[in-house]
Motif scaffolding. Structure first.
Motif, PDB file in Angstrom:
ATOM      1  N   THR A  93       0.883  -1.158  -0.095  1.00 25.30           N
ATOM      2  CA  THR A  93       0.084  -0.161   0.097  1.00 25.30           C
ATOM      3  C   THR A  93       0.923   1.347   0.102  1.00 25.30           C
ATOM      4  O   THR A  93       1.793   1.359   0.878  1.00 25.30           O
ATOM      5  CB  THR A  93      -1.180  -0.058   1.136  1.00 25.30           C
ATOM      6  N   THR A  94       0.704   2.253  -1.024  1.00 26.55           N
ATOM      7  CA  THR A  94       1.643   3.066  -1.168  1.00 26.55           C
ATOM      8  C   THR A  94       0.927   4.395  -1.860  1.00 26.55           C
ATOM      9  O   THR A  94      -0.182   4.391  -2.420  1.00 26.55           O
ATOM     10  CB  THR A  94       2.638   2.795  -2.283  1.00 26.55           C
ATOM     11  N   ASN A  95       1.482   5.532  -1.585  1.00 24.66           N
ATOM     12  CA  ASN A  95       0.944   6.839  -2.204  1.00 24.66           C
ATOM     13  C   ASN A  95       1.531   6.906  -3.729  1.00 24.66           C
ATOM     14  O   ASN A  95       1.061   7.697  -4.577  1.00 24.66           O
ATOM     15  CB  ASN A  95       0.911   7.949  -1.501  1.00 24.66           C
ATOM     16  N   GLY A  96       2.486   5.998  -3.970  1.00 24.09           N
ATOM     17  CA  GLY A  96       3.021   5.890  -5.412  1.00 24.09           C
ATOM     18  C   GLY A  96       4.114   7.004  -5.708  1.00 24.09           C
ATOM     19  O   GLY A  96       4.577   6.914  -6.735  1.00 24.09           O
ATOM     20  N   VAL A  97       4.141   8.125  -4.869  1.00 20.68           N
ATOM     21  CA  VAL A  97       4.993   9.101  -5.368  1.00 20.68           C
ATOM     22  C   VAL A  97       6.473   8.824  -5.665  1.00 20.68           C
ATOM     23  O   VAL A  97       7.148   9.208  -6.538  1.00 20.68           O
ATOM     24  CB  VAL A  97       5.333  10.369  -4.497  1.00 20.68           C
ATOM     25  N   LEU A  98       7.086   7.641  -4.824  1.00 20.65           N
ATOM     26  CA  LEU A  98       8.379   7.402  -5.027  1.00 20.65           C
ATOM     27  C   LEU A  98       8.218   6.197  -5.780  1.00 20.65           C
ATOM     28  O   LEU A  98       9.502   5.480  -5.957  1.00 20.65           O
ATOM     29  CB  LEU A  98       9.058   7.081  -3.452  1.00 20.65           C
ATOM     30  N   LEU A  99       7.284   5.658  -6.269  1.00 23.96           N
ATOM     31  CA  LEU A  99       7.189   4.231  -6.893  1.00 23.96           C
ATOM     32  C   LEU A  99       7.894   4.039  -8.340  1.00 23.96           C
ATOM     33  O   LEU A  99       8.493   2.997  -8.491  1.00 23.96           O
ATOM     34  CB  LEU A  99       5.634   3.788  -6.895  1.00 23.96           C
ATOM     35  N   PRO A 100       7.570   5.008  -9.411  1.00 25.24           N
ATOM     36  CA  PRO A 100       8.144   4.779 -10.659  1.00 25.24           C
ATOM     37  C   PRO A 100       9.603   4.241 -10.914  1.00 25.24           C
ATOM     38  O   PRO A 100       9.730   3.200 -11.481  1.00 25.24           O
ATOM     39  CB  PRO A 100       7.596   5.803 -11.438  1.00 25.24           C
ATOM     40  N   PRO A 101      10.651   4.846 -10.109  1.00 23.24           N
ATOM     41  CA  PRO A 101      11.992   4.396 -10.547  1.00 23.24           C
ATOM     42  C   PRO A 101      12.337   2.966  -9.758  1.00 23.24           C
ATOM     43  O   PRO A 101      13.236   2.403 -10.342  1.00 23.24           O
ATOM     44  CB  PRO A 101      12.685   5.517  -9.457  1.00 23.24           C
ATOM     45  N   VAL A 102      11.384   2.531  -8.959  1.00 23.56           N
ATOM     46  CA  VAL A 102      11.698   1.179  -8.290  1.00 23.56           C
ATOM     47  C   VAL A 102      10.731   0.289  -8.913  1.00 23.56           C
ATOM     48  O   VAL A 102      10.903  -1.047  -8.519  1.00 23.56           O
ATOM     49  CB  VAL A 102      12.036   1.119  -6.955  1.00 23.56           C
TER      50      VAL A 102
END
Length: 325
Positions: A93-102
């Motif tokens: 569960t994440t807000n996704g802001v930091l997700l795309p690079p990883v």
């Protein structure tokens, strides 16, 4: 095998890896933040993986990473890699802001189920709710997840007078996308948390959706689901309503929670758990740890109402970022 006194088997761990977050959502954390735990107060990756091996031997087969914002934890992919070698099902569960690079790295380690926290489709309102100007970061994560065909659910905390006029807009996302949009009742734990005026019940949420989509219909729920499932006929996606505060689905709970500081809890409303961090650092053995967890789970209460009645006293509200969501 982890079974409670009501015959339910625990197979699902909600693992909060940090209490830190890059947002300051009104219903979750004060604007000034909280007294975040020091690094030494958090379970290390080695301690988490040791505990994970014991839980897997006891029948836990799914782990969901939560926080705070789990991606705020430094080197999180390293932990995911280790967990992927233990558990067949990994989610976040994440807000996704930091997700795309990883995202690709996490997928390679077996993390392919995401609940994306997104309470509004309007950038200005996103700032109002989260106190951070990060709407486009979350939206970019959603676009990347859908582009890759990764199983995605959007979690929308429904806030009366704030975003409840957008329920139909969220449902409309299921017209073209095979995703789940899940509306979550706001959770006013007590008179001191400031959320009582924001609460809308499951039935009220459904009624507002039906104003725009009158043919929305109940469909079968997933086993042990925390949400009641609906679908608009002809739409590939689904709608869910999570009765987080009314707690009508508690009777089928198969979850165990672990806070960033190593407290194991049977319920989101629990205040009495096992403090595992000192035991792990004292070198507790696998068998003793397994016996301790088994005994604790056995005593799980019937539902969240009973837990609140028996374990909470007075004004005990804690920030959701400390509990683990």
């Amino acid at each position: 095998m982890l079974k409670d006194q009501h015959g339910r088997q625990t197979t699902y761990l909600r693992l909060a890896v940090t209490d830190r977050c890059n947002l300051r959502c009104r219903y979750c954390m004060p604007a000034e933040g909280i007294a975040f735990a020091a690094r030494r107060e958090l379970l290390t990756f080695e301690e988490i993986l040791f505990l994970g091996e014991v839980l897997a031997e006891l029948g836990v087969d799914k782990v969901r990473l939560t926080g705070g914002e789990p991606l705020s934890r430094k080197d999180l992919p390293e932990l995911v890699r280790g967990l992927g070698q233990i558990f067949p099902k990994l989610a976040m569960t994440t807000n996704g802001v930091l997700l795309p690079p990883v995202l690709d790295e996490l997928s390679g380690y077996g993390l392919n189920h995401y609940n994306l926290s997104l309470d509004t489709l309007r950038p200005d309102r996103f700032f109002e709710i989260t106190r951070r100007d990060e709407f486009h970061g979350t939206k970019r994560a959603l676009d990347e997840l859908l582009r890759r065909g990764i199983e995605t659910k959007i979690n929308v905390v429904v806030l009366k007078g704030t975003n409840d006029d957008e329920l139909g807009d969220f449902v409309a996302l299921t017209r073209e996308n095979e995703l789940d949009v899940r509306f979550i009742e706001a959770m006013p734990f007590n008179d001191g948390d400031g959320n009582h005026h924001l609460y809308l019940s499951h039935s009220e949420i459904l009624a507002r959706i039906a104003d725009r989509f009158p043919d929305i219909a109940r469909v079968a729920d997933e086993r042990n689901s925390s949400s009641v499932a609906y679908r608009v006929p002809g739409f590939p996606g689904r709608v869910g309503i999570i009765p987080a505060f009314s707690r009508s689905l508690c009777g089928s709970c198969n979850r165990l929670r672990l806070t960033p500081k190593g407290t194991m809890l049977n319920c989101l409303y629990s205040t009495k758990g096992i403090e595992l961090l000192p035991l792990l650092r004292q070198g507790i053995g696998r068998r003793d740890l397994a016996d301790l967890i088994t005994e604790y789970v056995l005593g799980k209460h019937k539902d969240g109402h009973q837990t609140q009645r028996l374990e909470q006293a007075g004004d005990v509200f804690a920030s959701m970022t400390s509990i683990g969501g």
